[in-house]
Design a protein around this motif. Structure first.
Motif, PDB file in Angstrom:
ATOM      1  N   ILE A 170       0.801  -1.274  -0.026  1.00  0.00           N
ATOM      2  CA  ILE A 170       0.088  -0.160   0.010  1.00  0.00           C
ATOM      3  C   ILE A 170       0.903   1.289   0.139  1.00  0.00           C
ATOM      4  CG2 ILE A 170      -1.658   1.264   1.318  1.00  0.00           C
ATOM      5  CD1 ILE A 170      -2.911  -1.320   2.197  1.00  0.00           C
ATOM      6  N   ASN A 171       1.951   1.143   0.954  1.00  0.00           N
ATOM      7  CA  ASN A 171       2.716   2.446   0.862  1.00  0.00           C
ATOM      8  C   ASN A 171       3.396   2.703  -0.523  1.00  0.00           C
ATOM      9  OD1 ASN A 171       2.406   2.713   3.440  1.00  0.00           O
ATOM     10  ND2 ASN A 171       3.904   1.354   4.127  1.00  0.00           N
ATOM     11  N   VAL A 172       3.527   1.744  -1.542  1.00  0.00           N
ATOM     12  CA  VAL A 172       4.056   1.982  -2.742  1.00  0.00           C
ATOM     13  C   VAL A 172       3.144   2.268  -3.793  1.00  0.00           C
ATOM     14  CG1 VAL A 172       5.582   0.861  -4.478  1.00  0.00           C
ATOM     15  CG2 VAL A 172       6.278   0.651  -2.119  1.00  0.00           C
ATOM     16  N   ASP A 173       2.144   1.357  -3.886  1.00  0.00           N
ATOM     17  CA  ASP A 173       1.132   1.385  -4.773  1.00  0.00           C
ATOM     18  C   ASP A 173       0.235   2.449  -5.108  1.00  0.00           C
ATOM     19  OD1 ASP A 173       2.554  -0.550  -6.375  1.00  0.00           O
ATOM     20  OD2 ASP A 173       1.173  -2.136  -5.489  1.00  0.00           O
ATOM     21  N   PRO A 191      -1.547   6.135  -3.736  1.00  0.00           N
ATOM     22  CA  PRO A 191      -1.177   7.647  -3.545  1.00  0.00           C
ATOM     23  C   PRO A 191      -1.473   7.721  -2.062  1.00  0.00           C
ATOM     24  CG  PRO A 191      -2.612   7.067  -5.486  1.00  0.00           C
ATOM     25  CD  PRO A 191      -2.234   6.012  -4.997  1.00  0.00           C
ATOM     26  N   LEU A 192      -0.899   8.845  -1.565  1.00  0.00           N
ATOM     27  CA  LEU A 192      -0.743   9.132  -0.050  1.00  0.00           C
ATOM     28  C   LEU A 192      -2.297   9.531   0.380  1.00  0.00           C
ATOM     29  CD1 LEU A 192       1.080   9.335   2.322  1.00  0.00           C
ATOM     30  CD2 LEU A 192       1.385  11.818   1.730  1.00  0.00           C
ATOM     31  N   GLU A 193      -2.903  10.237  -0.296  1.00  0.00           N
ATOM     32  CA  GLU A 193      -4.329  10.399   0.039  1.00  0.00           C
ATOM     33  C   GLU A 193      -5.374   9.330   0.246  1.00  0.00           C
ATOM     34  OE1 GLU A 193      -3.988  11.500  -4.211  1.00  0.00           O
ATOM     35  OE2 GLU A 193      -2.835  11.536  -2.454  1.00  0.00           O
ATOM     36  N   PHE A 194      -4.955   8.359  -0.377  1.00  0.00           N
ATOM     37  CA  PHE A 194      -5.930   7.158  -0.613  1.00  0.00           C
ATOM     38  C   PHE A 194      -5.396   5.956   0.262  1.00  0.00           C
ATOM     39  CE2 PHE A 194      -6.829   8.909  -4.823  1.00  0.00           C
ATOM     40  CZ  PHE A 194      -7.888   9.692  -4.329  1.00  0.00           C
ATOM     41  N   GLN A 195      -4.270   6.215   1.034  1.00  0.00           N
ATOM     42  CA  GLN A 195      -3.707   5.005   1.755  1.00  0.00           C
ATOM     43  C   GLN A 195      -4.679   4.470   2.962  1.00  0.00           C
ATOM     44  OE1 GLN A 195       0.443   5.716   2.573  1.00  0.00           O
ATOM     45  NE2 GLN A 195       0.964   5.594   0.427  1.00  0.00           N
ATOM     46  N   ARG A 196      -5.218   5.415   3.553  1.00  0.00           N
ATOM     47  CA  ARG A 196      -5.831   5.280   4.800  1.00  0.00           C
ATOM     48  C   ARG A 196      -7.266   4.381   4.265  1.00  0.00           C
ATOM     49  NH1 ARG A 196      -7.713   9.447   9.323  1.00  0.00           N
ATOM     50  NH2 ARG A 196      -8.522   7.952  10.938  1.00  0.00           N
ATOM     51  N   VAL A 197      -7.714   4.761   3.489  1.00  0.00           N
ATOM     52  CA  VAL A 197      -9.155   4.292   3.058  1.00  0.00           C
ATOM     53  C   VAL A 197      -8.840   2.636   2.505  1.00  0.00           C
ATOM     54  CG1 VAL A 197      -9.311   5.111   0.963  1.00  0.00           C
ATOM     55  CG2 VAL A 197     -11.293   4.199   1.906  1.00  0.00           C
ATOM     56  N   VAL A 198      -7.813   2.621   1.820  1.00  0.00           N
ATOM     57  CA  VAL A 198      -7.313   0.942   1.457  1.00  0.00           C
ATOM     58  C   VAL A 198      -7.069   0.287   2.741  1.00  0.00           C
ATOM     59  CG1 VAL A 198      -5.597  -0.025   0.132  1.00  0.00           C
ATOM     60  CG2 VAL A 198      -6.586   2.015  -0.876  1.00  0.00           C
ATOM     61  N   ARG A 199      -6.150   0.767   3.462  1.00  0.00           N
ATOM     62  CA  ARG A 199      -5.811   0.018   4.843  1.00  0.00           C
ATOM     63  C   ARG A 199      -7.155  -0.407   5.487  1.00  0.00           C
ATOM     64  NH1 ARG A 199      -1.378   3.711   5.287  1.00  0.00           N
ATOM     65  NH2 ARG A 199       0.447   2.592   4.914  1.00  0.00           N
ATOM     66  N   HIS A 200      -8.178   0.573   5.720  1.00  0.00           N
ATOM     67  CA  HIS A 200      -9.479   0.132   6.331  1.00  0.00           C
ATOM     68  C   HIS A 200      -9.996  -0.998   5.446  1.00  0.00           C
ATOM     69  CE1 HIS A 200      -9.541   4.284   8.119  1.00  0.00           C
ATOM     70  NE2 HIS A 200      -8.779   3.578   8.917  1.00  0.00           N
ATOM     71  N   VAL A 222     -22.278  -2.993   9.484  1.00  0.00           N
ATOM     72  CA  VAL A 222     -22.246  -1.788   9.487  1.00  0.00           C
ATOM     73  C   VAL A 222     -20.835  -0.923   8.903  1.00  0.00           C
ATOM     74  CG1 VAL A 222     -22.323   0.254  11.400  1.00  0.00           C
ATOM     75  CG2 VAL A 222     -23.606  -1.425  11.713  1.00  0.00           C
ATOM     76  N   ALA A 223     -19.670  -1.653   9.107  1.00  0.00           N
ATOM     77  CA  ALA A 223     -18.454  -1.379   8.526  1.00  0.00           C
ATOM     78  C   ALA A 223     -18.746  -1.407   7.167  1.00  0.00           C
ATOM     79  CB  ALA A 223     -17.481  -2.005   9.113  1.00  0.00           C
ATOM     80  N   ASP A 224     -19.167  -2.320   6.572  1.00  0.00           N
ATOM     81  CA  ASP A 224     -19.457  -2.451   5.004  1.00  0.00           C
ATOM     82  C   ASP A 224     -20.103  -1.154   4.561  1.00  0.00           C
ATOM     83  OD1 ASP A 224     -18.236  -4.719   5.036  1.00  0.00           O
ATOM     84  OD2 ASP A 224     -19.871  -6.022   4.980  1.00  0.00           O
ATOM     85  N   VAL A 225     -21.297  -0.634   5.195  1.00  0.00           N
ATOM     86  CA  VAL A 225     -22.019   0.322   4.802  1.00  0.00           C
ATOM     87  C   VAL A 225     -21.082   1.668   4.635  1.00  0.00           C
ATOM     88  CG1 VAL A 225     -23.831   1.668   5.117  1.00  0.00           C
ATOM     89  CG2 VAL A 225     -24.292  -0.612   5.072  1.00  0.00           C
ATOM     90  N   MET A 226     -20.604   1.755   5.967  1.00  0.00           N
ATOM     91  CA  MET A 226     -19.957   3.054   6.225  1.00  0.00           C
ATOM     92  C   MET A 226     -18.654   3.103   4.906  1.00  0.00           C
ATOM     93  SD  MET A 226     -19.498   3.092  10.298  1.00  0.00           S
ATOM     94  CE  MET A 226     -18.342   4.520  10.242  1.00  0.00           C
ATOM     95  N   LEU A 227     -18.036   2.155   4.891  1.00  0.00           N
ATOM     96  CA  LEU A 227     -16.924   2.061   3.788  1.00  0.00           C
ATOM     97  C   LEU A 227     -17.294   2.280   2.418  1.00  0.00           C
ATOM     98  CD1 LEU A 227     -14.076  -0.203   5.256  1.00  0.00           C
ATOM     99  CD2 LEU A 227     -13.899   2.369   5.156  1.00  0.00           C
ATOM    100  N   LEU A 228     -18.557   1.540   2.083  1.00  0.00           N
ATOM    101  CA  LEU A 228     -18.904   1.781   0.701  1.00  0.00           C
ATOM    102  C   LEU A 228     -19.401   3.215   0.571  1.00  0.00           C
ATOM    103  CD1 LEU A 228     -19.987   0.430  -1.773  1.00  0.00           C
ATOM    104  CD2 LEU A 228     -22.276  -0.255  -0.604  1.00  0.00           C
ATOM    105  N   THR A 229     -20.163   3.845   1.575  1.00  0.00           N
ATOM    106  CA  THR A 229     -20.278   5.394   1.571  1.00  0.00           C
ATOM    107  C   THR A 229     -19.124   6.128   1.196  1.00  0.00           C
ATOM    108  OG1 THR A 229     -22.242   5.078   2.601  1.00  0.00           O
ATOM    109  CG2 THR A 229     -21.707   7.003   2.152  1.00  0.00           C
ATOM    110  N   LYS A 230     -17.944   5.897   1.847  1.00  0.00           N
ATOM    111  CA  LYS A 230     -16.869   6.590   1.640  1.00  0.00           C
ATOM    112  C   LYS A 230     -16.255   6.495   0.224  1.00  0.00           C
ATOM    113  CE  LYS A 230     -12.715   7.786   4.523  1.00  0.00           C
ATOM    114  NZ  LYS A 230     -11.914   7.648   5.511  1.00  0.00           N
ATOM    115  N   VAL A 231     -16.140   5.169  -0.242  1.00  0.00           N
ATOM    116  CA  VAL A 231     -15.506   4.879  -1.248  1.00  0.00           C
ATOM    117  C   VAL A 231     -16.222   5.555  -2.389  1.00  0.00           C
ATOM    118  CG1 VAL A 231     -15.090   3.203  -3.032  1.00  0.00           C
ATOM    119  CG2 VAL A 231     -14.149   2.815  -0.586  1.00  0.00           C
ATOM    120  N   HIS A 232     -17.556   5.534  -2.362  1.00  0.00           N
ATOM    121  CA  HIS A 232     -18.444   6.184  -3.394  1.00  0.00           C
ATOM    122  C   HIS A 232     -18.173   7.768  -3.324  1.00  0.00           C
ATOM    123  CE1 HIS A 232     -22.182   7.818  -5.306  1.00  0.00           C
ATOM    124  NE2 HIS A 232     -22.230   6.528  -6.042  1.00  0.00           N
ATOM    125  N   ARG A 233     -18.243   8.366  -2.297  1.00  0.00           N
ATOM    126  CA  ARG A 233     -17.922   9.670  -2.252  1.00  0.00           C
ATOM    127  C   ARG A 233     -16.538  10.219  -2.804  1.00  0.00           C
ATOM    128  NH1 ARG A 233     -17.220  10.296   2.896  1.00  0.00           N
ATOM    129  NH2 ARG A 233     -19.678  10.156   3.179  1.00  0.00           N
TER     130      ARG A 233
END
Length: 342
Positions: A145-148, A150-159, A283-294
């Motif tokens: 994740i640290n290499v592939d 971008p820095l602004e999306f690393q947190r959501v990919v880790r989640h 609950v976590a699926d719905v929250m992350l789906l909303t965040k990724v869609h945004r």
């Protein structure tokens, strides 16, 4: 011609002021004091003989003295102690060697990562799943994740990656809950289905929705975003059904937990913990789906862009190109055969 008057002081009857002895004494003392000053000539270049002269020091030209080379018994100056240099007082050679090995290991790791970045994705060695070298099955994917990402999306990919691991953990706990139900004579069906869910859903969820979203954030791919939304929606539906826990459905959901409390309290507690895990996943699926869609909407992606990207990827696929060329060659050969027949 006019005649000059006589000296008024020549008359002996008139008192002469300069004949006073006191005045004459003062005049003589003043004459002696100023005699040396009257005889001094500043342009003469020599001092007055009456003035005292200071003794002159003999002057010599500056001569650089030669420095003799050090003799055979020359000793180097002592180096400052370790305490003066700031090193720890008990710093031994083994500590230096260990630090040197750590620095060399870090340098090799940096060189390896730099080589991987230069070689691109094709030259990278697969590192997931992290399996030991003696295992006959080798890693199938490359993930960093640290290499592939971008820095602004690393947190959501880790989640998302942690969410996938949490899904796998809940499915493993579901096997334990189903085993406990089997021990209290609640049937073997739920236990067998729980194992099947873990074996199928764990790898399929990683390949079908986690890898597409990883690729989507890595290369800003609209097509992979669409694949993620489509598959992840089914993931949410399946997890919701598992949290309900229909009878003989293979999951320790709410209904199964309530029935387990009637048979055994300890089994009911175990199954209730599994139910809480399934509900947390939903609950976590719905929250992350909303965040990724945004995030997806903020990048300016659209369905038309995904379709164009899908078409381009299909045309670039080597297998598709080979199949198309074979089909075209077969069609041409058929036309030629028909023409020769007639």
């Amino acid at each position: 011609m006019p005649t000059f008057e006589d000296n008024p002081f020549s008359d002996p009857t008139i008192d002469n002021p300069f004949s006073d002895p006191a005045v004459q004494q003062v005049a003589r003392s003043t004459t002696n004091a100023t005699r040396g000053l009257d005889d001094y000539n500043p342009f003469d270049g020599q001092q007055n003989a009456n003035q005292p002269t200071a003794p002159q020091q003999p002057t010599q030209p500056a001569i650089m003295q030669a420095v003799s080379p050090p003799s055979g018994n020359y000793q180097r100056p002592q180096q400052p102690s370790q305490q003066a240099q700031g090193a720890p007082p008990n710093f031994t050679t083994a500590d230096f060697q260990r630090r040197q090995e750590e620095l060399e290991r870090k340098a090799e790791e940096l060189a390896r990562r730099e080589a991987e970045l230069r070689a691109g994705s094709a030259g990278r060695r697969n590192n997931w799943p992290p399996l030991p070298t003696f295992c006959p099955v080798q890693p199938c994917f490359y993930q960093d994740i640290n290499v592939d990402i971008p820095l602004e999306f690393q947190r959501v990919v880790r989640h998302l990656y942690h969410l996938w691991m949490f899904h796998a953990l809940v499915l493993a706990l579901n096997i334990i809950g189903a085993m406990s139900l089997m021990f209290v004579d609640q049937g073997f069906t739920i236990f067998g289905l729980s194992i099947l869910y873990f074996v199928l859903l764990t790898p399929f969820s990683f390949i079908c929705w986690y890898r597409p979203i990883y690729k989507a954030f890595r290369s800003d791919s609209s097509f992979n975003f669409m694949v993620f939304f489509f598959i992840f929606l089914f993931q949410i539906i399946i997890t919701l059904v598992q949290s309900i826990g229909f009878s003989d459905g293979g999951s320790c959901g709410l209904i199964t937990s309530i029935n387990a409390f009637k048979v055994n309290v300890a089994v009911g507690i175990i199954t209730m913990l599994v139910t809480i895990g399934f509900i947390t996943c939903v609950v976590a699926d719905v929250m992350l789906l909303t965040k990724v869609h945004r995030i997806y909407r903020s990048t300016g992606a659209s369905l038309a862009k995904a379709q164009a990207e899908f078409t381009t990827e299909i045309l670039r696929n080597q297998h598709v190109q080979t199949a198309a060329s074979n089909a075209a060659a077969a069609a041409v050969n058929a036309q030629i055969a028909n023409a020769n027949r007639y």
